[in-house]
Design a protein around this motif. Structure first.
Motif, PDB file in Angstrom:
ATOM      1  N   LYS A 136      17.625   0.890   0.970  1.00 30.01           N
ATOM      2  CA  LYS A 136      16.416   0.469   1.679  1.00 30.01           C
ATOM      3  C   LYS A 136      15.169   0.670   0.821  1.00 30.01           C
ATOM      4  O   LYS A 136      14.262  -0.166   0.813  1.00 30.01           O
ATOM      5  CB  LYS A 136      16.300   1.258   2.984  1.00 30.01           C
ATOM      6  N   ALA A 137      15.122   1.791   0.103  1.00 32.64           N
ATOM      7  CA  ALA A 137      13.980   2.061  -0.782  1.00 32.64           C
ATOM      8  C   ALA A 137      13.898   1.023  -1.887  1.00 32.64           C
ATOM      9  O   ALA A 137      12.796   0.592  -2.265  1.00 32.64           O
ATOM     10  CB  ALA A 137      14.092   3.463  -1.371  1.00 32.64           C
ATOM     11  N   ILE A 138      15.045   0.601  -2.403  1.00 35.88           N
ATOM     12  CA  ILE A 138      15.064  -0.422  -3.448  1.00 35.88           C
ATOM     13  C   ILE A 138      14.525  -1.745  -2.919  1.00 35.88           C
ATOM     14  O   ILE A 138      13.773  -2.450  -3.598  1.00 35.88           O
ATOM     15  CB  ILE A 138      16.494  -0.596  -3.999  1.00 35.88           C
ATOM     16  N   LEU A 139      14.886  -2.069  -1.681  1.00 35.75           N
ATOM     17  CA  LEU A 139      14.425  -3.320  -1.079  1.00 35.75           C
ATOM     18  C   LEU A 139      12.927  -3.290  -0.786  1.00 35.75           C
ATOM     19  O   LEU A 139      12.254  -4.328  -0.865  1.00 35.75           O
ATOM     20  CB  LEU A 139      15.199  -3.590   0.215  1.00 35.75           C
ATOM     21  N   MET A 140      12.395  -2.122  -0.441  1.00 38.26           N
ATOM     22  CA  MET A 140      10.971  -2.007  -0.105  1.00 38.26           C
ATOM     23  C   MET A 140      10.107  -1.707  -1.323  1.00 38.26           C
ATOM     24  O   MET A 140       8.880  -1.784  -1.243  1.00 38.26           O
ATOM     25  CB  MET A 140      10.775  -0.902   0.940  1.00 38.26           C
ATOM     26  N   TRP A 141      10.719  -1.381  -2.439  1.00 31.89           N
ATOM     27  CA  TRP A 141       9.987  -1.004  -3.644  1.00 31.89           C
ATOM     28  C   TRP A 141       9.334  -2.215  -4.300  1.00 31.89           C
ATOM     29  O   TRP A 141       9.905  -3.307  -4.342  1.00 31.89           O
ATOM     30  CB  TRP A 141      10.956  -0.344  -4.621  1.00 31.89           C
ATOM     31  N   ASN A 142       8.125  -2.031  -4.790  1.00 31.87           N
ATOM     32  CA  ASN A 142       7.470  -3.027  -5.639  1.00 31.87           C
ATOM     33  C   ASN A 142       6.482  -2.315  -6.550  1.00 31.87           C
ATOM     34  O   ASN A 142       6.227  -1.118  -6.407  1.00 31.87           O
ATOM     35  CB  ASN A 142       6.797  -4.141  -4.818  1.00 31.87           C
ATOM     36  N   GLU A 143       5.900  -3.048  -7.482  1.00 30.28           N
ATOM     37  CA  GLU A 143       5.020  -2.441  -8.482  1.00 30.28           C
ATOM     38  C   GLU A 143       3.757  -1.842  -7.863  1.00 30.28           C
ATOM     39  O   GLU A 143       3.176  -0.909  -8.418  1.00 30.28           O
ATOM     40  CB  GLU A 143       4.621  -3.500  -9.520  1.00 30.28           C
ATOM     41  N   LEU A 144       3.348  -2.346  -6.705  1.00 33.36           N
ATOM     42  CA  LEU A 144       2.105  -1.891  -6.100  1.00 33.36           C
ATOM     43  C   LEU A 144       2.259  -0.596  -5.306  1.00 33.36           C
ATOM     44  O   LEU A 144       1.332   0.206  -5.243  1.00 33.36           O
ATOM     45  CB  LEU A 144       1.530  -2.992  -5.200  1.00 33.36           C
ATOM     46  N   ASN A 145       3.437  -0.411  -4.688  1.00 34.72           N
ATOM     47  CA  ASN A 145       3.622   0.794  -3.867  1.00 34.72           C
ATOM     48  C   ASN A 145       4.502   1.847  -4.528  1.00 34.72           C
ATOM     49  O   ASN A 145       4.923   2.803  -3.883  1.00 34.72           O
ATOM     50  CB  ASN A 145       4.206   0.430  -2.499  1.00 34.72           C
ATOM     51  N   MET A 146       4.771   1.681  -5.823  1.00 32.70           N
ATOM     52  CA  MET A 146       5.719   2.570  -6.494  1.00 32.70           C
ATOM     53  C   MET A 146       5.201   4.007  -6.633  1.00 32.70           C
ATOM     54  O   MET A 146       5.963   4.920  -6.917  1.00 32.70           O
ATOM     55  CB  MET A 146       6.114   2.024  -7.862  1.00 32.70           C
ATOM     56  N   GLU A 147       3.928   4.214  -6.391  1.00 33.37           N
ATOM     57  CA  GLU A 147       3.393   5.574  -6.394  1.00 33.37           C
ATOM     58  C   GLU A 147       4.095   6.441  -5.346  1.00 33.37           C
ATOM     59  O   GLU A 147       4.284   7.640  -5.537  1.00 33.37           O
ATOM     60  CB  GLU A 147       1.892   5.544  -6.125  1.00 33.37           C
ATOM     61  N   ALA A 148       4.502   5.808  -4.232  1.00 33.10           N
ATOM     62  CA  ALA A 148       5.217   6.527  -3.173  1.00 33.10           C
ATOM     63  C   ALA A 148       6.671   6.117  -3.070  1.00 33.10           C
ATOM     64  O   ALA A 148       7.518   6.902  -2.634  1.00 33.10           O
ATOM     65  CB  ALA A 148       4.537   6.294  -1.821  1.00 33.10           C
ATOM     66  N   SER A 149       6.988   4.886  -3.468  1.00 38.09           N
ATOM     67  CA  SER A 149       8.345   4.367  -3.271  1.00 38.09           C
ATOM     68  C   SER A 149       9.290   4.633  -4.436  1.00 38.09           C
ATOM     69  O   SER A 149      10.500   4.430  -4.308  1.00 38.09           O
ATOM     70  CB  SER A 149       8.293   2.854  -3.024  1.00 38.09           C
ATOM     71  N   ASP A 150       8.746   5.067  -5.574  1.00 38.99           N
ATOM     72  CA  ASP A 150       9.603   5.309  -6.740  1.00 38.99           C
ATOM     73  C   ASP A 150      10.306   6.654  -6.573  1.00 38.99           C
ATOM     74  O   ASP A 150       9.731   7.716  -6.820  1.00 38.99           O
ATOM     75  CB  ASP A 150       8.776   5.301  -8.020  1.00 38.99           C
ATOM     76  N   ASP A 169       0.846  -1.193   0.000  1.00 41.98           N
ATOM     77  CA  ASP A 169       0.000   0.000   0.000  1.00 41.98           C
ATOM     78  C   ASP A 169       0.884   1.246   0.000  1.00 41.98           C
ATOM     79  O   ASP A 169       1.700   1.435   0.907  1.00 41.98           O
ATOM     80  CB  ASP A 169      -0.897   0.002   1.234  1.00 41.98           C
ATOM     81  N   PRO A 170       0.763   2.132  -0.995  1.00 36.73           N
ATOM     82  CA  PRO A 170       1.610   3.343  -1.045  1.00 36.73           C
ATOM     83  C   PRO A 170       1.464   4.239   0.184  1.00 36.73           C
ATOM     84  O   PRO A 170       2.404   4.931   0.559  1.00 36.73           O
ATOM     85  CB  PRO A 170       1.120   4.065  -2.310  1.00 36.73           C
ATOM     86  N   ASP A 171       0.276   4.216   0.815  1.00 39.39           N
ATOM     87  CA  ASP A 171       0.040   5.082   1.973  1.00 39.39           C
ATOM     88  C   ASP A 171       0.882   4.667   3.182  1.00 39.39           C
ATOM     89  O   ASP A 171       1.120   5.492   4.074  1.00 39.39           O
ATOM     90  CB  ASP A 171      -1.438   5.060   2.361  1.00 39.39           C
ATOM     91  N   TYR A 172       1.310   3.417   3.221  1.00 31.35           N
ATOM     92  CA  TYR A 172       2.083   2.938   4.374  1.00 31.35           C
ATOM     93  C   TYR A 172       3.586   2.934   4.113  1.00 31.35           C
ATOM     94  O   TYR A 172       4.366   2.677   5.024  1.00 31.35           O
ATOM     95  CB  TYR A 172       1.641   1.513   4.752  1.00 31.35           C
ATOM     96  N   PHE A 173       3.983   3.205   2.866  1.00 32.04           N
ATOM     97  CA  PHE A 173       5.415   3.103   2.542  1.00 32.04           C
ATOM     98  C   PHE A 173       6.250   4.102   3.338  1.00 32.04           C
ATOM     99  O   PHE A 173       7.234   3.722   3.984  1.00 32.04           O
ATOM    100  CB  PHE A 173       5.645   3.308   1.039  1.00 32.04           C
ATOM    101  N   ARG A 174       5.891   5.388   3.300  1.00 36.40           N
ATOM    102  CA  ARG A 174       6.689   6.408   3.996  1.00 36.40           C
ATOM    103  C   ARG A 174       6.699   6.202   5.508  1.00 36.40           C
ATOM    104  O   ARG A 174       7.772   6.280   6.120  1.00 36.40           O
ATOM    105  CB  ARG A 174       6.191   7.801   3.641  1.00 36.40           C
TER     106      ARG A 174
END
Length: 330
Positions: A265-279, A185-190
């Motif tokens: 760390k961002a690379i490790l937590m990044w995925n296609e679903l949360n990339m709205e916030a993690s990219d 979920d992008p809302d929980y990434f940060r």
């Protein structure tokens, strides 16, 4: 005419006499410096390996930044590749996802700095109030330990704890809630990124403040206590002013990395679903540079990021010097 001539000669003599001591002073100063170096040569020998390693691994690789201005071909080499100037920079600035990458990076690191920077200071002040040496050492061991855990392990722990079948979601379902997909979920990434970073690094970052607080004379606290000062008043008027120069330097250094921290760390937590916030820029450089093998473009993006960090460093240093009585890094 004779009087004027004598006055002129006297003025020339005075000027000459005024210049000679300065020249002699410079020579004397150089002699003193050489004498000091000669008498303390072992200190310079001690520093020499660090200087050599810094030059080899920090300055010499700067030669490779040329590929950001070239269409790099590994067969032709850096010097043999075609020069394209600022083409890659213009391409990045005109990219459709530039705004998303820039603001995701800025938000992630700015919120991390805003929420994470005061925590080590608070921990150091709290540790400074612990009087029993054994208890203080045990608390410090507990706080410093997360720093020695690998980022890969920390992210792995997050995925295990926050998985749909993990313990956190079991507690959520126990109270009647539906399982939450925290890691996608992008809302929980940060929040996850920032809070896990604070947990891992705040204790270790507090060391420098603990060392600064060790310079506080206990008699100051005793005198303030006798005058009726409360604990918060003593912290405000004794402890905080003591570590104020250290806080200023740490703010400047932190601001210098506000666009580039935590890429692994961002690379490790990044995925296609949360990339709205993690990219962010670091993940983008990884994809373009390593997955697409576009080394020139990725180098240009990273150089752009570095220039932004440099501008932030200079700006924050200027601001801190204005509000901190002229005390900054330079």
């Amino acid at each position: 005419m004779k009087v004027k001539g004598e006055e002129t000669l006297q003025q020339v003599a005075e000027i000459t006499e005024g210049v000679k001591p300065k020249a002699e002073g410079k020579k004397h100063g150089l002699k003193e410096k050489f004498r000091y170096i000669k008498s303390n040569y072992w200190l310079y020998l001690l520093v020499l390996p660090s200087v050599v390693l810094t030059v080899i691994f920090k300055y010499f690789p700067m030669y490779g930044v040329l590929i950001a201005f070239k269409d790099y071909n590994y067969r032709k080499g850096i010097l043999g590749s075609d020069w394209v100037g600022f083409h890659h920079f213009e391409r990045f600035l005109n990219a459709p996802n530039f705004e998303q990458l820039f603001f995701n990076t800025l938000k992630l690191n700015f919120y991390g700095l805003l929420l994470g920077f005061p925590v080590p200071i608070i921990l150091a002040i709290m540790l400074n109030q612990v009087r029993k040496a054994v208890m203080k050492k045990n608390i410090q061991l507990f706080l410093y330990a997360p720093n020695f855990i690998s980022v890969v392990v920390v992210v792995g722990m997050l995925f295990v704890l926050l998985s749909p079948t993990g313990p956190i979601n079991k507690i959520v379902t126990l109270f009647g809630g539906a399982p939450i997909s925290f890691t996608s979920d992008p809302d929980y990434f940060r929040p996850l990124y920032i809070l896990s970073g604070i947990w891992q690094g705040a204790g270790w970052a507090s060391i420098i403040y603990v060392a600064a607080l060790a310079n506080v004379d206990p008699e100051l606290h005793n005198a303030a206590t006798l005058d009726g000062a409360s604990l918060l008043q003593r912290i405000r008027h004794i402890d905080i002013p003591t570590i104020k120069p250290v806080i200023a330097i740490m703010i400047i250094l932190a601001a210098g990395g506000i666009m580039g921290g935590g890429g692994d760390k961002a690379i490790l937590m990044w995925n296609e679903l949360n990339m709205e916030a993690s990219d962010i820029i670091s993940t983008y450089v990884y994809r373009v540079g390593f997955q697409q093998a576009n080394y020139s473009f990725s180098a240009a993006v990273e150089l752009f990021n570095t220039v932004i960090n440099l501008i932030m460093l200079i700006t924050v240093n200027w601001i801190v010097k204005r509000v901190n009585e002229g005390n900054g890094i330079v």
